[in-house]
Design a protein around this motif. Structure first.
Motif, PDB file in Angstrom:
ATOM      1  N   UNK A 221      24.062  22.792   7.068  1.00 56.57           N
ATOM      2  CA  UNK A 221      24.659  21.917   8.140  1.00 56.57           C
ATOM      3  C   UNK A 221      25.613  21.144   7.442  1.00 56.57           C
ATOM      4  N   UNK A 222      25.551  20.616   6.217  1.00 56.86           N
ATOM      5  CA  UNK A 222      26.795  19.922   5.452  1.00 56.86           C
ATOM      6  C   UNK A 222      27.760  20.957   5.329  1.00 56.86           C
ATOM      7  N   UNK A 223      27.665  22.099   4.688  1.00 59.15           N
ATOM      8  CA  UNK A 223      28.426  22.867   4.597  1.00 59.15           C
ATOM      9  C   UNK A 223      29.274  23.328   5.907  1.00 59.15           C
ATOM     10  N   UNK A 224      28.647  23.508   7.115  1.00 66.23           N
ATOM     11  CA  UNK A 224      29.203  23.583   8.421  1.00 66.23           C
ATOM     12  C   UNK A 224      30.312  22.373   8.742  1.00 66.23           C
ATOM     13  N   UNK A 225      29.791  21.384   8.425  1.00 65.58           N
ATOM     14  CA  UNK A 225      30.717  20.234   8.642  1.00 65.58           C
ATOM     15  C   UNK A 225      32.122  20.104   7.940  1.00 65.58           C
TER      16      UNK A 225
ATOM     17  N   UNK B  21      28.659  30.336  -7.629  1.00 63.18           N
ATOM     18  CA  UNK B  21      30.148  30.563  -7.604  1.00 63.18           C
ATOM     19  C   UNK B  21      30.561  30.767  -8.865  1.00 63.18           C
ATOM     20  N   UNK B  22      31.581  31.678  -9.056  1.00 65.64           N
ATOM     21  CA  UNK B  22      32.293  31.966 -10.470  1.00 65.64           C
ATOM     22  C   UNK B  22      33.131  30.685 -10.845  1.00 65.64           C
ATOM     23  N   UNK B  23      32.969  30.298 -11.952  1.00 68.65           N
ATOM     24  CA  UNK B  23      33.722  29.125 -12.541  1.00 68.65           C
ATOM     25  C   UNK B  23      35.117  29.370 -12.313  1.00 68.65           C
ATOM     26  N   UNK B  24      35.641  30.685 -12.209  1.00 69.56           N
ATOM     27  CA  UNK B  24      37.215  30.728 -12.218  1.00 69.56           C
ATOM     28  C   UNK B  24      37.468  31.155 -10.595  1.00 69.56           C
TER      29      UNK B  24
ATOM     30  N   UNK C   9      35.336  22.485   0.119  1.00 68.86           N
ATOM     31  CA  UNK C   9      34.387  23.535   0.676  1.00 68.86           C
ATOM     32  C   UNK C   9      33.805  24.182  -0.573  1.00 68.86           C
ATOM     33  N   UNK C  10      34.499  24.388  -1.828  1.00 66.25           N
ATOM     34  CA  UNK C  10      33.735  24.756  -2.918  1.00 66.25           C
ATOM     35  C   UNK C  10      32.795  23.771  -3.363  1.00 66.25           C
TER      36      UNK C  10
ATOM     37  N   UNK D  55      26.886  23.121  -4.198  1.00 71.05           N
ATOM     38  CA  UNK D  55      25.753  22.308  -4.235  1.00 71.05           C
ATOM     39  C   UNK D  55      24.468  23.138  -3.487  1.00 71.05           C
ATOM     40  N   UNK D  56      24.912  23.854  -2.574  1.00 71.45           N
ATOM     41  CA  UNK D  56      24.156  24.644  -1.754  1.00 71.45           C
ATOM     42  C   UNK D  56      23.391  25.590  -2.649  1.00 71.45           C
TER      43      UNK D  56
END
Length: 541
Positions: free
Chosen positions: A309-313, A371-374, A497-498, A503-504
């Motif tokens: 839900x936080x990502x959607x916000x 996610x990728x560090x780059x 967003x990233x 965090x997700x």
């Protein structure tokens, strides 16, 4: 000769009167039948296309429809089989109503409503039995007063509890069922003596209905709310990426290319971010239902549905900038194509890098990996620097080099427009009039002059606004400056967003990023499912 012609014409007309009318009616009926058959063919084709489209968009709808039909058939056996009907009687109707109301599209929604209905029925039946046990110890009048007071107090308290945020979010349907069951049993117990049998039959009928619904939802081709929420997040990231890419390409492309496109098709830019802007209530509902679902696979271990839900916000905040960027394509004042061409390369590269980052985020969430560090490559920063260099290389365009003649140009153009308006709307005056006619003419001229002045002001106002805008020294650069600033704002919001996606992945225990996985290409044969169309309205009984 004349007589013969007259007789022949009369005979021919009489013949048409006898045989022509039935033939005309017959032709009309044939025409109506052909029209009716054509309409039926078109209706059949339209109906078939609608059925095919609904199933093609999401084949799970067909599975859900068959599951509902099978559940209704099973609970109907309580009526159709004689021994079962003798055991339950007319209370078997509650099993049918339970299936119709409780069985939802996803397993989480069915669990939520099924457990709420069962819990509300048990609590209401127990409390109603207690009220009836106390009331039977009293006289008839006292018993009626006691039952009325109990109904008032319980109804008031239960309804007020529905406004509590936690109750409203998780157990609102259970409270409604509690009120319905409690009032039905308590009030009917005043006239019916075997209230315990009523509670017993209804409880077992509802339990059978809930058991069949849960069995079908959890074990027969289950549809999980968590998976829908997960895939919806992936689809929103991909939609935003496609919208940004299409928006920037359309801004720098030739307008003739857009005119040659099919106007009946939906705007791909709007289609990409529309699902993001409308996702708040759907995300919260899916997250709530997903919290009721069991851990049906290894992916569901400690899954933080509220983090989705936080990502959607964050994606909605990101989408608002994309909407503003899309608005730059539809403004009244546009930067000339020759000026845009000077900044085309860095802007397209910048949009391409943002699109690439969003698609990588979507791919990481789909694969449930970190996610990728780059993820923010050096090419993104190079594109930003190139755009900054390109803007600095055009100081005349943004700072202006013309002499300050704005006021004089505005006044000259406005005066020319006013003179032209007066010339077109001039009034001819009469030379000699009598006293009465002169007075009336004077009144008409006065009213006419006032109307002419008002019309002149109305006609001059938009002209002055247009003159004021176009006479600015850097009016050609203003629209592109807005477009470029929004593009840079998108890059800035990409960091938020990233952060939420990382965090997700940390909370959900995503697997570590492996560069070798990038060699695997992920293709989607079917377009992403729009989960908003699978949410059917709920009804309580």
């Amino acid at each position: 000769m004349a007589t013969k012609v007259h007789v022949g014409m009369e005979t021919e007309m009489n013949g048409n009167g006898r045989n022509g009318v039935p033939e005309m009616v017959k032709n009309n009926w044939k025409k109506r039948l052909l029209d009716f058959s054509g309409k039926m063919k078109r209706f059949t084709g339209c109906l078939w296309r609608t059925i095919w489209k609904a199933g093609r968009e999401d084949p799970r709808r067909i599975i859900h429809a068959f599951k509902v039909g099978l559940c209704l058939t099973l609970v109907s056996l309580l009526y159709l089989i004689e021994p079962l009907f003798k055991s339950f009687g007319t209370s078997a109707i509650w099993a049918v109503m339970t299936v119709v109301v409780v069985l939802e599209f996803t397993a989480g929604a069915t669990l939520c409503k099924g457990l709420n209905r069962g819990l509300g029925t048990v609590l209401a039946g127990s409390l109603a039995f207690l009220i009836n046990y106390i009331a039977t110890r009293s006289e008839s009048v006292v018993r009626a007063v006691f039952i009325g007071a109990a109904v008032f107090l319980i109804g008031t308290a239960a309804t007020y509890m529905r406004f509590f945020p936690y109750i409203k979010k998780n157990y609102d349907y259970g409270v409604v069922i509690f009120l319905l069951t409690f009032n039905l049993i308590t009030v009917s117990s005043y006239r019916v003596e075997n209230v315990l049998k009523i509670v017993h039959d209804r409880f077992y009928a509802i339990s059978i209905g809930c058991a069949i619904c849960l069995f079908m939802s959890l074990l027969v081709f289950p549809i999980w709310s968590g998976e829908d929420l997960h895939n919806s997040t992936v689809g929103k990231l991909e939609g935003l990426a496609k919208s940004i890419e299409a928006c920037v390409n359309e801004y720098f492309n030739d307008p003739e290319i857009k005119e040659n496109q099919d106007k009946s098709s939906e705007d791909p830019i709007y289609k990409g971010y529309k699902a993001v802007l409308d996702s708040k209530s759907i995300d919260e509902t899916l997250a709530l239902y997903a919290s009721w679902e069991p851990r049906h696979s290894r992916h569901c271990y400690r899954f933080p549905w509220q983090q989705y839900v936080k990502v959607g916000a964050v994606l909605r905040q990101f989408g608002y900038t994309v909407v503003a960027l899309h608005g730059c394509l539809q403004t009244e004042i546009q930067t000339p194509r020759s000026v845009r061409a000077r900044f085309k390369d860095p802007c397209i590269r910048l949009a391409g890098e943002v699109t690439k980052a969003l698609m990588e985020l979507a791919n990481n969430i789909r694969r449930r990996r970190n996610c990728s560090p780059e993820i923010l490559s050096d090419h993104l920063h190079e594109a930003l620097q190139d755009l900054d260099t390109a803007i600095k290389s055009q100081p005349r365009l943004f700072l202006g080099s013309k002499k300050n003649q704005t006021t004089s140009n505005m006044l000259a153009l406005a005066a020319a427009h006013a003179a032209r308006y007066k010339q077109d709307h001039g009034v001819s005056l009469a030379s000699v009039k009598t006293d009465s006619s002169a007075f009336l003419e004077w009144k008409r001229k006065r009213v006419g002059r006032e109307e002419a002045k008002e019309n002149e002001r109305k006609a001059l106002r938009p002209q002055l606004s247009k003159i004021a805008i176009t006479s600015l020294e850097f009016s050609e650069a203003l629209p592109f400056a807005a477009f470029a600033s929004l593009l840079v704002e998108i890059v800035a919001r990409l960091d938020h967003v990233i952060e939420e996606v990382e965090e997700l992945g940390r909370i959900a225990c995503y697997k570590e990023f492996n560069p070798d996985d990038d060699d695997i290409s992920v293709t989607c044969k079917r377009p992403p499912v729009d989960v908003t169309k699978n949410q059917l309205p709920s009804h309580a009984y």
